[in-house]
Write an enzyme that holds these catalytic residues in place. Sequence first.
Site, PDB file in Angstrom:
ATOM      1  CB  SER A 208      -0.935  -0.016   1.211  1.00  0.00           C
ATOM      2  OG  SER A 208      -1.899   1.004   1.102  1.00  0.00           O
ATOM      3  CG  ASN A 209      -0.542   4.653  -1.181  1.00  0.00           C
ATOM      4  OD1 ASN A 209      -1.202   5.374  -0.451  1.00  0.00           O
ATOM      5  ND2 ASN A 209      -1.070   4.017  -2.231  1.00  0.00           N
ATOM      6  CG  ASN A 210       3.250   6.522   3.866  1.00  0.00           C
ATOM      7  OD1 ASN A 210       3.018   5.477   4.475  1.00  0.00           O
ATOM      8  ND2 ASN A 210       4.475   6.985   3.649  1.00  0.00           N
ATOM      9  CB  SER A 211      -3.106   7.729   0.554  1.00  0.00           C
ATOM     10  OG  SER A 211      -4.339   8.393   0.590  1.00  0.00           O
ATOM     11  CB  ALA A 275      -2.542   7.150  -3.148  1.00  0.00           C
TER      12      ALA A 275
END
Length: 398
Positions: A208-211, A275
């Site tokens: 995943s990502n930091n959104s 994101a």
Amino acid sequence: MFNNLNVALYVSGSIAAYKSLTLARDLIKQGANVRVIMTNSAQLFVTPLAFQTLTKNKVFTDISEEPDEKEITHINIAKWSDISLIAPATANFISKIANGIADDAASTTLLATSGKKVLVPAMNDNMWNNPATIRNINTLKNDGIIIFSPTKGYLAEGYSGKGRMIEPELIIEKMESKLSNNHLLEGKRVIVTAGGTRESIDPVRYISNNSSGKMGYAIADAAINAGADVTLISAPSKLNANYKARLISVNSSADMENAIKDNFYQSDILIMAAAVSDYKPVSYSDQKIKKNDDNLVIKLSRTNDILKEIAKIKSDQFVVGFAAETQNLIENAKSKLQHKNLDMLVANDVSGDKVGFNSDNNKVYFIDNNGIISQTGIESKQKISNDLIKLISERIDK
Ligand code: PMT
């Protein structure tokens, strides 16, 4: 309408200042962020500490006081505020702002503010009827300031006359009807996506990502405040969605794509602030992958580009994408606008640590097919959302 709205509350020196404590409290109860600016004479009636205690923000009273040498407080407040509410506004303070005088914290901050302003006068009836006050009020009306006229009632002077500030409850009611982003998206069906999608590797691991979802949730709030019917398609986020939004919770980019497609035909506007993962594991392991002493190689394949897929079925919907870039911001953003067949793109430079993923702020360029429309400084995601909704409303068919 007040959810996450930044309200700068200006208090000038009238006995009605005590009512502004209730006003500040009620605005906060409705979800607004409130910062208070007081004139010197206001502080003779109510203390800054009372407002600070209610708002949990330091009250701005002294233009020469700059606790942080890197910041200019009055400019910060001016840029931060979505709405400036001047209540109570005395005859003297009205006269100052009608004439562009900036000689204290309150008048200087107001002069530096370009956003919406609401003025709620409180004064003696003779002052209210004085030709000078009438002239000043007319000037302010012509400048686009909204005036909530005083009411007739018992004045501090001990008799009844027109000059009494209207009650906090009525101020809030009137603000709601006058300002709810002016019904900019009334009747429009808006899809907003938010958060970072998760691509599962096994039952307990994912990419995943930091959104955080902050940007998308703020846009959903702003669209709701503008009268839109909002469907918020959210990847996992810790935030609470606006209760007026229809929330669809999703996990992966494929889930998000399906949810968007299910709703796209019935919508007027799509805003893709999520994101979305560009890659996903080629295979998913039904069981938790056991560790051993070797390196683990996870093969990734491309996910669908949702916006490109949407471009294939788009008719007259207005589609807005975001571009999160760490280099060549404008060049990359313009190329995304074209390749994804977008009507507008919000380009944000996510290389700094004060903006972008998981921050309260963003710093963006708004771009359409004619080029850069405008750019912001570092602004709250709420402010950027309000600006975005305004720009969209100016570009869609009413
Ligand atoms: O959630 P926050 O913590 O508040 O952070 C906000 C944010 C930084 C995530 C947000 O402001 C933002 O920039 N969102 C877009 C992030 C992104 O994925 O940018 P991109 O340049 O990789 O993608 C461009 C556009 O294509 C985006 O609108 C994205 O939603 C969309 N996309 C991306 C990949 C994909 N497979 N399909 C897509 O549709």
